[in-house]
Each structure stands twice: as structure tokens, then as C-alpha cells.
Design an enzyme around this catalytic site. Structure first.
Site, PDB file in Angstrom:
ATOM      1  N   SER A 184      16.953  31.453  -1.291  1.00 32.76           N
ATOM      2  CA  SER A 184      16.934  30.380  -2.282  1.00 32.76           C
ATOM      3  C   SER A 184      15.640  29.583  -2.115  1.00 32.76           C
ATOM      4  CB  SER A 184      18.177  29.506  -2.126  1.00 32.76           C
ATOM      5  OG  SER A 184      18.291  28.583  -3.185  1.00 32.76           O
ATOM      6  N   ARG A 231      26.321  17.613  -7.973  1.00 30.46           N
ATOM      7  CA  ARG A 231      26.766  18.797  -7.231  1.00 30.46           C
ATOM      8  C   ARG A 231      27.620  19.712  -8.110  1.00 30.46           C
ATOM      9  NH1 ARG A 231      24.807  21.558  -2.938  1.00 30.46           N
ATOM     10  NH2 ARG A 231      26.451  22.615  -1.783  1.00 30.46           N
ATOM     11  N   ASP A 248      22.819  36.718 -10.366  1.00 32.86           N
ATOM     12  CA  ASP A 248      22.263  35.395 -10.068  1.00 32.86           C
ATOM     13  C   ASP A 248      21.680  34.786 -11.346  1.00 32.86           C
ATOM     14  OD1 ASP A 248      20.951  33.152  -9.078  1.00 32.86           O
ATOM     15  OD2 ASP A 248      20.043  34.212  -7.377  1.00 32.86           O
ATOM     16  N   HIS A 257      24.185  33.562  -7.098  1.00 31.66           N
ATOM     17  CA  HIS A 257      23.179  33.053  -6.174  1.00 31.66           C
ATOM     18  C   HIS A 257      23.714  32.937  -4.748  1.00 31.66           C
ATOM     19  CE1 HIS A 257      19.428  31.143  -5.150  1.00 31.66           C
ATOM     20  NE2 HIS A 257      20.044  30.071  -4.688  1.00 31.66           N
TER      21      HIS A 257
END
Length: 521
Positions: free
Chosen positions: A242, A311, A465, A502
Site C-alpha cells: 500500500s 475510516r 483492488d 486491497h
């Protein structure tokens, strides 16, 4: 002194908000003003739209057509705010952002940053596993994602499992029988390394949003100061996923003679508009929380509501639609109850839980700064040259004794002076034509990655992803090869191999862990 500042009235308000309700529930207290407002609006509408009173179908005067809806999700936010306010009155600061014991490197030499800022001194918090050999040639630097700490694996000082617990250890992907593994917290973060919540040595106050803009390259330079301190001249490998995949590539570009191998998993060489847009949205909901207070919330109520929503938005990008279809489907938490505006479907309750877990465990300002650093990331040659020019100019200013002006935009968070205007060169000839990703990387990126020409590199991607889509890893591999690197390994996991999106790099020991282990040898 803190209690005096807020006053007795505030203390009484907080005490009342935390006192158990004897005669009526919090839900009833919240509902009453909503009900009154609803009735008032209904009456006004009737007076405007009808010349004669409307029939009430037997309802007595003062009753609404339907009962007011309850909002337990908002009740929970209000309760948390009251609890945090009471804590700030009694004990002071917001929660301590830590994941346990770390080692600490304190650098007394200033760190010049890409966008003009300077950190006069800074700290790097880090953890290690394995044993460094005599010539210090077996060191692997493991880079973290945006919100991860240096605690990638348990240690004697911190026995809690780390975020890559099953990938690090004897005989595992990062084999501690062979390698000495270092993982650090990034500059700008909040887990021990210098960031917005740290103290500015110039005035003894927290940096907050006086903290300068940092880039991915700035983070790498700070980490290599740690390597200098440890006497490590050359890494056996840099490994990251990432944001860590960005950091790993940047380390090779900045220090090609000091990196033996590169592993970049679910990363990229330049941030693309979709990922920038998602991080922008997260920052906006956080900054719109009144408790953010332009970044000066320390020792007060932190912007926990904005952090929770940020979030939840981020979590949407971490997994894939097929996985959520299989995991949640359209199931509701309790199908026997009427639908609610608060979390109701299982997917909603999952996102709500993800936000709840995160909202008080990471510094909001760090989220702003680190995510902005990701947005700015571009290893293209032109961007690198512009940064080098700015750094040279700033170095000259510092050597001549020049100081930045108050509120210098080069050292602070700023907004554009003018609103967005469509750029003519970005318009498509046919608005209905499909947008295609170029099969060949731009020459600017090929040139920018050319320092990696002699460094064996593993680039991994995942078809499911959506945050760092697989075409970006294909672009990196192609740019490296076109730049002359003949030792590029590119692995792309199909949707059949992984539908975890991801987050695959955190979960897939077989494909991700196995590929890393084989590449490192």
C-alpha cells in the site's frame, strides 16, 4: 485550573449528560425536540397549503402522524463526546496514540522537506526482529501503510500480535533466521515518530496544523537517517505494501546504491485521481467536524465523529464488491425490526464497527498529513526535478539566514485561491467514448524510475483492488522494464485467487507471502 477554565456550568452539563436516566431514556430526551419541531413544521405547511383545516383522521390535537424515529448511532456519538469532555476536564489530553513499546532514534540534524518546511529535530520510532549480521548486509526495511504502526510483529517488549504477524518469523516470508527486519513509524504519523501531535522545539507547543507538509520522499529520507545511525550502508531489501509500496519504490529512486532489492505490493509510482478523490473525501469529513478546530483540538474533544466517518469511507475501498456480496449480501442485522436510518444492513454495521475501532486510535491530524503525502506522490522525472529545485532554493535561504514568513503557504495546509475550472486539454472529444488506460507508461515516469535500472524488483498487484488498481502495478513493471531493468518480477493475483481487494496483502500468506519469500531467496 482546567476545571476553572470550563467553569461550573460546564461541569454540571457534563455530569448531567453522563448521569443514568431515571425516569426517561436518552432516546426519549432526544426525540422530544424532534417531535415538537416536526409538529410545528406540519402546522405551518397546512396553514400555507389549505384554506380550511385538514381532516386529522381522528388524531387528537398535538399528535404527529407518525412517531419520531430513534437515532441510537447519534446517541452514541453524543455520549462519546460527553465522556471525552469529562475526561479532558479531569485528566487533560486526548487518548495516547500508541501501540506499545518501541525503540526511539532522536535525530538532532534538521530535516529539510520537499515543500519548504523544516523539522529542526525529529524522532523515529521503530521495532526490530532477527539479528543483524557482522557486516550489516542482511537488513530488510519494512514500510507501513497509512495507518499502521511499527508493530508489524510481536516483540518481548510488546507481545500483542502485529499487523504482519504471520509474515515475519523463522522460515516465514521475512525469515528472521536470515534477515534483520526493521519497521518504523513514518514522520507525520502518531505512533512515536515526529508528527503534528509532537512538540515544536521552537515554542514548546504542539505543532498541530503548523506542522509542515510532508511527502513520501521526506518519510524515506527520515528513515534513512535511522539507517545511518545504525551503521547500515546498504539494505538487503526494502519491502512495503500500500503506502509502503510507494515508500519502497521511492527508497530505490532516492538511494539506488543503498537498496539491494525492492518489493512493492499493491502500491504505485504515482497516485491516480480516484485514490486522491477518496482520500480528499476522508479529509473533508474530518475537517468539517467542529471539534477539529482547524487542527487545534489537543487537550480538548478530538474530532472523533469525523474520524469515524473518514475510516468508514476508507474501509469501502479496502475490500471488493464480490467479497462483500459473499460475506454480507443484502442481509439486515435484524430483519424482524423496521428499517432504520442508523446502521441497519450488515454491511452498514460492519462499516460502523470499523469506524468505531479507529476513531480514537489514530491522530486526526496525522491522517490529514500522511494521506496528503500519498496524494502528492509522483515518481515522474518532472516532479522529482521540481522538488529538487525547491529543496536547493530552500537550502540557500536557510544558509543565508532567511526565515519563512508567518503563515507561509509553503509550510502549512492551504486551499486553492480560485475554484476548479475545466482544463481544455482534459476534455474528451466524445463524452460517451470509453476512457482507456494507456498501455505504455508515460516517458516522464519511465525516466523517473530509471534509477532502479539495476535493482531487482518484485511488483505485486491484485485484480480485485479498487484503491490501488492492478493497472498501476502493471504500469510500474512496464516502466521499469522500458527503463532498462531486466530483473523485474510482476505478479498479479486474479479475482479467483483473491477477492479481498486491497487488504489482500494483510491476509494472503500463500500468494503474497510465498511470492515475497521466493523473491528474497
Amino acid at each position: 485550573m482546567r476545571a476553572q477554565r470550563f467553569g461550573a456550568a460546564a461541569l454540571r452539563r457534563v455530569s448531567a449528560s453522563l448521569r443514568p436516566a431515571n425516569s426517561e431514556s436518552t432516546r426519549e430526551i432526544v426525540a422530544r425536540p424532534i417531535l415538537a419541531t416536526s409538529v410545528q413544521c406540519t402546522r405551518q405547511s397546512r396553514r400555507q397549503l389549505h384554506s380550511t383545516p385538514a381532516r386529522r383522521n381522528g388524531a387528537s390535537e398535538g399528535e404527529a402522524s407518525n412517531p419520531a424515529m430513534a437515532f441510537p448511532c447519534l446517541d452514541a456519538l453524543e455520549t462519546r463526546s460527553a465522556t471525552l469532555e469529562a475526561r479532558s476536564l479531569s485528566t487533560g489530553p486526548e487518548p495516547t496514540y500508541t501501540t506499545g513499546a518501541t525503540e526511539l532514534f532522536h535525530c538532532k540534524d534538521p530535516l529539510l522537506l520537499d515543500w519548504g518546511g523544516v523539522l529542526p529535530v525529529f524522532d523515529i520510532a521503530y521495532e526490530t526482529w532477527g539479528k543483524m549480521n557482522a557486516d550489516k548486509s542482511n537488513v530488510i526495511l519494512l514500510y507501513t501503510g497509512l495507518s499502521a504502526s511499527s508493530h508489524a510483529h510481536s516483540t518481548p517488549a510488546n507481545t500483542q500480535p502485529g499487523w504482519w504477524e504471520k509474515f515475519i518469523g523463522p522460515g516465514l516470508s521475512l525469515d528472521t533466521d536470515k534477515y534483520f527486519v526493521i519497521c518504523t513509524n513514518v514522520v507525520g504519523g502518531c505512533f512515536g515518530s515526529t508528527g503534528p501531535s509532537s512538540i515544536d522545539p521552537a515554542d514548546g507547543q504542539r505543532y498541530a496544523t503548523r506542522f509542515p507538509i510532508v511527502t513520501i520522499e521526506d518519510m524515506v529520507r527520515a528513515q534513512f537517517r535511522l539507517l545511518d545511525h545504525l551503521g547500515v550502508e546498504k539494505l538487503y531489501a526494502s519491502v512495503g505494501s500500500s503506502m509502503g509500496g510507494m515508500l519502497s519504490l521511492a527508497s530505490g529512486v532516492l538511494f539506488p546504491s543503498r537498496v539491494g532489492r525492492i518489493v512493492s505490493i499493491s502500491g504505485c509510482a504515482r497516485s491516480h485521481p480516484y485514490s486522491i478523490a477518496m482520500r480528499h473525501t476522508q479529509r473533508q469529513v474530518l475537517m468539517m467536524d467542529p471539534n477539529w478546530n482547524r487542527g487545534h483540538y489537543y487537550d480538548k474533544i478530538p474530532p472523533h465523529a469525523g474520524m469515524k466517518l473518514a475510516r468508514e469511507i476508507a474501509t469501502v475501498t479496502y475490500r471488493s464488491g464480490p467479497e462483500w456480496e459473499q460475506r454480507f449480501g443484502r442481509r439486515r442485522a435484524d430483519p424482524e425490526k423496521p428499517p432504520a436510518l442508523c446502521p441497519d444492513f450488515l454491511i452498514e454495521t460492519y462499516l460502523d464497527h470499523a469506524g468505531e475501532k479507529f476513531c480514537l486510535t489514530y491522530d486526526p491530524n496525522s491522517l490529514l498529513y500522511v494521506s496528503k503525502g500519498m496524494d502528492l506522490f509522483d515518481l515522474g522525472k518532472e516532479t522529482q526535478q521540481a522538488a529538487a529545485q525547491r529543496r536547493a532554493q530552500r537550502t540557500q535561504e536557510i544558509e543565508s539566514g532567511s526565515e519563512p514568513r508567518a503563515n507561509d503557504p509553503s509550510c502549512s495546509l492551504t486551499l486553492p485561491d480560485s475554484p476548479y475550472l475545466e482544463q481544455p486539454e482534459t476534455k474528451l472529444e466524445d463524452d460517451n467514448s470509453p476512457v482507456k488506460v494507456a498501455s505504455r507508461p508515460p516517458d516522464d515516469l519511465i525516466a523517473g524510475l530509471s534509477p532502479l535500472r539495476d535493482i531487482p524488483t518484485l511488483v505485486m498487484g491484485v485484480a480485485s483492488d479498487i484503491l490501488f488498481p492492478a493497472w498501476q502495478q502493471r504500469e510500474v513493471a512496464a516502466a521499469l522494464r522500458l527503463g532498462g531493468n531486466r530483473n523485474v518480477s510482476h505478479v498479479e493475483l486474479s479475482e479467483e485467487q483473491s477477492m479481498f481487494g486491497h487488504d489482500t496483502f494483510l491476509l494472503d500468506l500463500k500468494h503474497v507471502g510465498g511470492s515475497v519469500q521466493n523473491f528474497l531467496g
